[in-house]
Scaffold this active site. Structure first.
Site, PDB file in Angstrom:
ATOM      1  N   LYS A 158       0.843  -1.205   0.000  1.00 48.55           N
ATOM      2  CA  LYS A 158       0.000   0.000   0.000  1.00 48.55           C
ATOM      3  C   LYS A 158       0.874   1.250   0.000  1.00 48.55           C
ATOM      4  CE  LYS A 158      -3.825  -2.483   2.016  1.00 48.55           C
ATOM      5  NZ  LYS A 158      -4.568  -2.922   3.203  1.00 48.55           N
ATOM      6  N   GLN A 173      -4.993  -1.949   9.473  1.00 47.21           N
ATOM      7  CA  GLN A 173      -4.807  -3.259   8.841  1.00 47.21           C
ATOM      8  C   GLN A 173      -5.408  -4.363   9.707  1.00 47.21           C
ATOM      9  OE1 GLN A 173      -3.435  -3.767   5.657  1.00 47.21           O
ATOM     10  NE2 GLN A 173      -4.193  -5.833   5.987  1.00 47.21           N
ATOM     11  N   ASP A 175     -11.273   2.342   3.469  1.00 44.93           N
ATOM     12  CA  ASP A 175     -11.455   0.893   3.297  1.00 44.93           C
ATOM     13  C   ASP A 175     -12.940   0.552   3.153  1.00 44.93           C
ATOM     14  OD1 ASP A 175      -9.341  -0.776   2.974  1.00 44.93           O
ATOM     15  OD2 ASP A 175      -8.978  -1.140   5.107  1.00 44.93           O
TER      16      ASP A 175
END
Ligand code: NAP
Length: 293
Positions: free
Chosen positions: A52, A96, A119
């Site tokens: 990322k 994460q 997200d």
């Protein structure tokens, strides 16, 4: 059979994003900024976050990586999220997953400011997406929709079977494939308790497999000419591989591919598109296109 090349598609989209960022900078606007919080040292999570950060560089974004130890308390993580919510320079951030067992994952997700939830996992974004309202869409399903669109694969009125019902892949995927402005398909969702899974798959024009069971979808489950999207990425031991493992999809590629009109490989299919969608969402967050006020 045509192979759907997620790697090349994602690279092209990242270049498009970079060109847009260059224009923003030339116009005196702020550089988009994505932050990532990584708790612990899980090997898979480390490499996802690293990719990322690399993608941010490719897109011309600023990125920040906040590392926290495995024994971080829930309170410490929530405090970190509060800071990121309040930091005006951060346009979007991700935590994460998975988190260590002692931390309540849903509590952490709920604490993220949904304006920065690139997200697309906050209940506000998941709910708005289900209603067809502007929202940040979960990165993997958004990546799959983008692939289907870029390859001009007809989906309207088609029968689509989604395997898996997780909050980050299966559920949002099924929602998007059902909605008029995205898939416009007739959607069936199968999971571990489904008794007619094979029969459903055999009738499907489009199969989207997201269960994490290597080689689960076999040739006898796929009709001639079907489109098969393989989301699965399970690490399986491979003595010939550099790291001692390889990523295996949910589809038995060699025997299924000859029957398909289109199929995604693993790796190089859905995976690169997931990160690319995160970049698209971050750009949208910085341009305030999803939530203008
Ligand atoms: P998850 O949360 O573990 O959910 C798995 C789903 O599959 C569940 O709904 C489960 O059913 C269902 N399932 C499990 N075994 C099954 C079986 N034998 N038959 C039918 N259904 C079964 O997984 P996830 O997070 O959605 O991820 C799925 C896969 O996609 C994993 O391999 C993951 O690594 C991969 N993934 C890849 C990307 C990418 O960017 N390429 C992104 C996200 C995930 P129940 O609900 O009944 O338990």
């Amino acid at each position: 059979m045509e192979l759907i090349d997620g790697k090349t598609t994602a690279a092209a989209i990242k270049e498009e994003i970079k060109a847009e960022v260059d224009q923003m900078i030339a116009a005196g606007m702020k550089r988009p900024h994505l932050a990532a919080v990584l708790v612990g040292h899980d090997g898979g999570s480390e490499s996802y976050v690293k990719n990322k950060v690399i993608a941010c560089e490719k897109c011309g974004f600023k990125s920040s990586l906040i590392r926290m130890e495995e024994d971080t308390t829930e309170k410490q993580l929530l405090d970190c999220i509060k800071k990121l919510n309040e930091d005006a320079d951060v346009d979007g951030f991700i935590v994460q997953l998975p988190l260590p067992k002692h931390i309540d994952e849903q509590k952490v997700i709920n604490a993220i400011d949904y304006h920065k939830d690139v997200d697309g996992i906050h209940p506000m974004n998941a709910g708005r997406m289900s209603l067809g309202l502007p929202s940040f869409i979960s990165a993997t399903p958004l990546g799959i929709i983008t692939l289907l669109q870029r390859y001009n694969i007809p989906t309207s009125g088609k029968k689509c079977v989604v395997l898996g019902r997780s909050n980050i892949v299966g559920k949002p995927m099924a929602q998007l494939m059902m909605q008029k402005q995205y898939g416009d398909s007739t959607v069936t969702v199968c999971h571990s308790r489904s008794t007619t899974l094979k029969e459903e798959c055999r009738q499907a024009d489009i199969i989207i497999a997201a269960i994490g069971r290597p080689d689960f979808v076999t040739a006898d489950m796929v009709k001639e000419g079907a489109v098969v999207i393989d989301v699965g990425t399970t690490r399986v031991a491979d003595p010939d591989a550099k790291n001692g493992y390889r990523l295996n999809g949910d589809v038995k590629f060699d025997e299924v591919a000859p029957k398909c009109s289109y199929i995604t490989p693993v790796p190089g299919g859905v995976g690169p598109m997931t990160i690319c969608s995160l970049m698209k969402n971050t750009l949208a967050a910085s341009q305030k296109t999803v939530y203008p006020d």
